[in-house]
Motif scaffolding. Structure first.
Motif, PDB file in Angstrom:
ATOM      1  N   SER A 157      42.027  27.527  71.925  1.00 38.92           N
ATOM      2  CA  SER A 157      41.956  26.356  71.044  1.00 38.92           C
ATOM      3  C   SER A 157      40.512  26.005  70.713  1.00 38.92           C
ATOM      4  CB  SER A 157      42.656  25.156  71.682  1.00 38.92           C
ATOM      5  OG  SER A 157      44.044  25.359  71.729  1.00 38.92           O
ATOM      6  N   ARG A 158      40.321  25.428  69.514  1.00 37.10           N
ATOM      7  CA  ARG A 158      38.984  25.213  68.972  1.00 37.10           C
ATOM      8  C   ARG A 158      38.727  23.735  68.688  1.00 37.10           C
ATOM      9  NH1 ARG A 158      37.703  30.589  67.381  1.00 37.10           N
ATOM     10  NH2 ARG A 158      39.307  31.862  68.358  1.00 37.10           N
ATOM     11  N   GLY A 159      37.425  23.409  68.584  1.00 36.93           N
ATOM     12  CA  GLY A 159      37.008  22.098  68.124  1.00 36.93           C
ATOM     13  C   GLY A 159      37.014  22.044  66.624  1.00 36.93           C
ATOM     14  N   PRO A 160      36.521  20.989  66.026  1.00 37.82           N
ATOM     15  CA  PRO A 160      35.888  19.835  66.674  1.00 37.82           C
ATOM     16  C   PRO A 160      36.869  18.970  67.482  1.00 37.82           C
ATOM     17  CG  PRO A 160      35.216  20.032  64.363  1.00 37.82           C
ATOM     18  CD  PRO A 160      36.376  20.961  64.575  1.00 37.82           C
ATOM     19  N   ASN A 161      36.289  18.047  68.206  1.00 40.83           N
ATOM     20  CA  ASN A 161      37.025  17.117  69.043  1.00 40.83           C
ATOM     21  C   ASN A 161      37.662  16.053  68.158  1.00 40.83           C
ATOM     22  OD1 ASN A 161      37.757  15.043  70.809  1.00 40.83           O
ATOM     23  ND2 ASN A 161      35.999  15.368  72.152  1.00 40.83           N
ATOM     24  N   ALA A 162      38.981  16.036  68.112  1.00 38.44           N
ATOM     25  CA  ALA A 162      39.684  15.106  67.230  1.00 38.44           C
ATOM     26  C   ALA A 162      39.677  13.674  67.758  1.00 38.44           C
ATOM     27  CB  ALA A 162      41.126  15.567  67.029  1.00 38.44           C
TER      28      ALA A 162
END
Length: 757
Positions: free
Chosen positions: A488-493
């Motif tokens: 899983s990837r960012g950005p931080n939601a």
């Protein structure tokens, strides 16, 4: 002059002699052949192998003939002989034998643990560290829980070994597996009593996942471990002397928040030092997230919490467990592969991956069919159970595509319909990532591009055929590590100013202990039983970091969880030894901090990071104030009566995190500046550190003040600020850089991810 001429001629002769000697030097090569391509004049593979070898060498002899692991042989050859052999009909490859120390998980060697004097031998303090694993339980009979050589249980341990179905404390727990509990009330509230004909109402692991994660983190050394002969060697966890406490919170119906919270609370009371949770899924605010809530309490008590980032990649904003007091771990590959080759009737060869170990395919190539042409269902290309027409599939190799149902189950559907083999092709969601599976029939997984070529061959050839050949275990794969597509990837939601994931660790094709109550695929139709299994996911990368944290805590018992994470992050690497950037298998391009965080863990360097970014409970509470959390919301997280001061200005950017996420919002013309404040603590000898930004950003002006920090004693703290300035009217998407502090010996790295919305 004559003497000089003689010397030159002598040197030239020596060089020519050395070159000739090197050319004639024999090494062992592994010859992979396509058995179905054996020339018709040979009646047996052995005769073919002998003839092929004799055609390139007068003296070479076959060392071994392989019939199940691969089709082929090994022999001592010169480099020239090997090249000549590789051009012959039916020879898939001629590969030089590799010299290496065998490790089943391979990660201790891959991570440098076996080569670091700091970890050899492990100090006695490591044996006092307890790793609590919240998962599907534990299989205590696994040899990875052997307690030979361990002393008494740490005196501060307050945990228990609970009795339950098929689980007796007297025979299940020991000085290695010092605690085992189960939490089912939340589950039973949703589904009723645990069906004990299908799973044990006890700490016993009937799934395998929990045993795999626990032994990855802290399994004892087990020699001659493998999965069906794949990855043979000595298996051991990251912190092989640490103790394990298992907390079963996941059942066939899922993992419920009430059970998770109860288990985390119990683990804190029991006295764990590290908490490992390879589970997640909540994208709620921190005060609504049970894992975040439990982790905050653990952090307050000095417990390091490691969580998996999730397997929803490669799309952006897919992360789980993004609270800044949690160490969020993504997944990368090892330098090991399990190749399985596809040979088409037109002579083209392709490489895939498989852990199949059963009866090989017939010697001749078989008819090849696309699953979408062998069903009346609109989704027939997915090879779901019961969707394939037996009359069209029987005796053939079927090309299936990934999606919806489990990968190995697709092969079962092919076998159930009478198919002899399967080629499983990736789609755009998985692209070129290859994950090996212990298939139930001869099968291999291939990348999207290969799948498209094979499909085109099926559609354009009047009589498409194929065969699959299995190549065993191969190590030394480069480049490695590569960020996995599923990670899983960012950005931080939740909080864009906090970069997640924090880092990556090995999570693809990892071998570790397994439950004796389920097959390696986990499918009900799989009757095989194995002591070790190879599986993939951020579930596998998380316990790697949990075990490494235990090693660091053993060496630095007074370090806070934030200090341990900082050491792992600021010493992580993002560049291969050849100078190239870490790759992302999903794109084939360099990965970014939104993919790999601070980079890939480098444990030997993490023991001596030079400087750390420490974070206290008060710092986290101030962070919650910056998020405008109410008193009630903060209390639900912290269990304190902390109240934000209305007269104080709280900034998310001031949380002392070891990385920088800088989100700009375009709101008209002019220059926008965001300022971040950080504090560094010296954990080494007195030194002066100088700062640099690599590479210098063209899109944003980055100013660090001061540019030099001098530390005269251990634990001394110094503050610096970073200003990021951008023209608001320009939308640039993303930009990435690194901030580095160096004293000539240590390099303290922080990733920078800048985005515009």
């Amino acid at each position: 002059m004559e003497r000089m001429r003689f010397s030159v001629l002598f040197l030239l002769c020596c060089l020519l002699t050395c070159k000739s000697a090197n050319a004639l030097e024999k090494k062992t090569y592994i010859v992979h052949t396509s058995k179905s391509s054996m020339p018709s004049r040979f009646t047996q593979p052995q005769l073919w192998y002998d003839s092929s070898l004799n055609s390139v060498s007068d003296s070479a002899k076959i060392i071994y003939t392989y019939e199940t692991i691969i089709h082929g042989f090994s022999a001592r050859l010169t480099e020239e002989e090997a090249r000549a052999l590789e051009t012959q009909e039916g020879i898939l490859s001629v590969l030089p034998e590799l010299r290496y120390e065998l490790h089943t998980t391979r990660t201790p060697e891959f991570l440098g643990l076996d080569n670091s004097a700091a970890f050899q031998p492990e100090s006695d303090s490591d044996a006092d560290i307890v790793i609590g694993v919240l998962d599907t339980g534990v299989w205590p009979e696994s040899k990875s829980f052997d307690d030979t050589g361990l002393g008494p249980v740490p005196p501060g341990w307050k945990g228990e070994c609970e009795e339950g179905t098929n689980f007796k404390p007297a025979t299940s727990c020991n000085r290695k597996l010092i605690g085992a509990r189960f939490f089912a009330r939340g589950y039973e509230a949703n589904f009723g009593p645990v069906d004990q004909s299908k799973e044990s109402r006890s700490p016993r692991d009937d799934d395998g996942h929990g045993t795999h994660t626990a032994t990855t983190a802290a399994g004892a050394a087990v020699s001659d471990a493998s999965l069906f002969g794949y990855a043979v060697g000595t298996a051991r966890g990251m912190a092989a002397r640490a103790r394990v406490a298992a907390y079963k919170v996941c059942w066939m119906g899922g993992c419920f928040s009430s059970d998770i919270l109860a288990a985390m609370e119990t683990a804190i009371g029991d006295g764990v030092d590290v908490m490992s949770l390879s589970l997640g899924g909540s994208n709620a605010d921190y005060y609504r997230d049970s894992v975040a809530i439990g982790a905050f309490s653990a952090m307050q008590r000095g417990i390091f919490v490691s969580c998996s980032a999730g397997n929803a990649g490669p799309n952006q904003y897919t992360l789980s467990n993004v609270a800044p007091w949690i160490t969020t771990v993504g997944a990368g590959t090892l330098d090991r592969d399990f190749p399985a080759y596809v040979r088409l009737g037109n002579g083209k060869n392709f490489s895939g991956a498989s852990l199949y170990s059963g009866k090989p395919l017939p010697e001749k190539s078989l008819p090849l069919i696309y699953a979408g042409n062998a069903t009346n269902m609109t989704s027939g290309n997915l090879c779901m159970v019961g969707t394939l027409i037996p009359d069209k599939v029987a005796g053939k190799i079927v090309l299936c595509e990934r999606g919806i149902n489990p990968r190995v189950q697709k092969g079962y559907a092919v076998r159930d319909a009478g198919g002899f083999g399967m080629i499983l092709a990736n789609t755009a969601a998985n692209k070129e990532e290859l994950v090996a599976d212990a298939h139930l029939l001869p099968a291999t997984g291939v990348g999207q591009r290969t799948g498209d070529v094979i499909k085109d061959y099926i559609f354009t050839d009047s009589n498409p055929t194929a065969t699959i050949l299995f190549g065993g275990t191969k190590v030394g794969i480069q480049p490695s590590p590569i960020v996995s597509a599923f990670s899983s990837r960012g950005p931080n939601a939740i909080t864009p100013q906090i970069l997640k994931p924090d880092l990556i660790a090995p999570g693809v094709n990892i071998l570790a202990g397994w439950s004796g109550n389920v097959g390696p695929t986990g499918l009900p139709v799989d009757s095989r039983r194995v002591p070790f299994n190879i599986i993939s996911g951020t579930s596998m990368s998380c316990p790697h970091v949990s075990g490494l944290a235990a090693l660091i805590k053993g060496a630095h018992p007074r370090w806070s969880p934030a200090a341990v994470r900082s050491a792992l992050m600021t010493t992580a690497y993002t560049v291969y030894k050849n100078g190239q950037m870490l790759q992302d298998v999903a794109t084939g391009k360099p990965s970014t901090p939104f993919d790999h965080g601070a980079g890939h863990v480098d444990p030997p360097k993490a023991l001596d990071p030079g400087l750390i970014y420490d974070i206290s409970t008060t710092d986290y509470l101030n962070f919650l104030c910056a998020l405008n959390y109410t008193h009630a919301q903060i209390s639900s997280l912290s269990k304190t009566n902390f109240t934000c001061n209305d007269d104080e200005k709280y900034l998310v950017a001031d949380l002392n995190y070891p990385s920088f996420a800088v989100p700009f919002t375009n709101a008209g013309d002019g220059v926008s500046t965001l300022k971040y404040r950080r504090t560094l603590t010296n954990v080494g000898a007195p030194a002066t550190y100088k700062v640099s930004v690599v590479p210098p950003s063209e899109s944003v002006k980055i100013v660090v003040e001061p540019e030099e920090l001098s530390f005269s004693e251990e634990n001394e703290k110094k503050v610096y600020t970073v200003s990021f300035s951008s023209v608001q009217s320009v939308s640039l998407g993303t930009s990435f850089a690194r901030l580095e502090w160096s004293d000539g010996k240590h390099v303290v790295r922080s990733p920078i991810a800048i985005s515009w919305t």
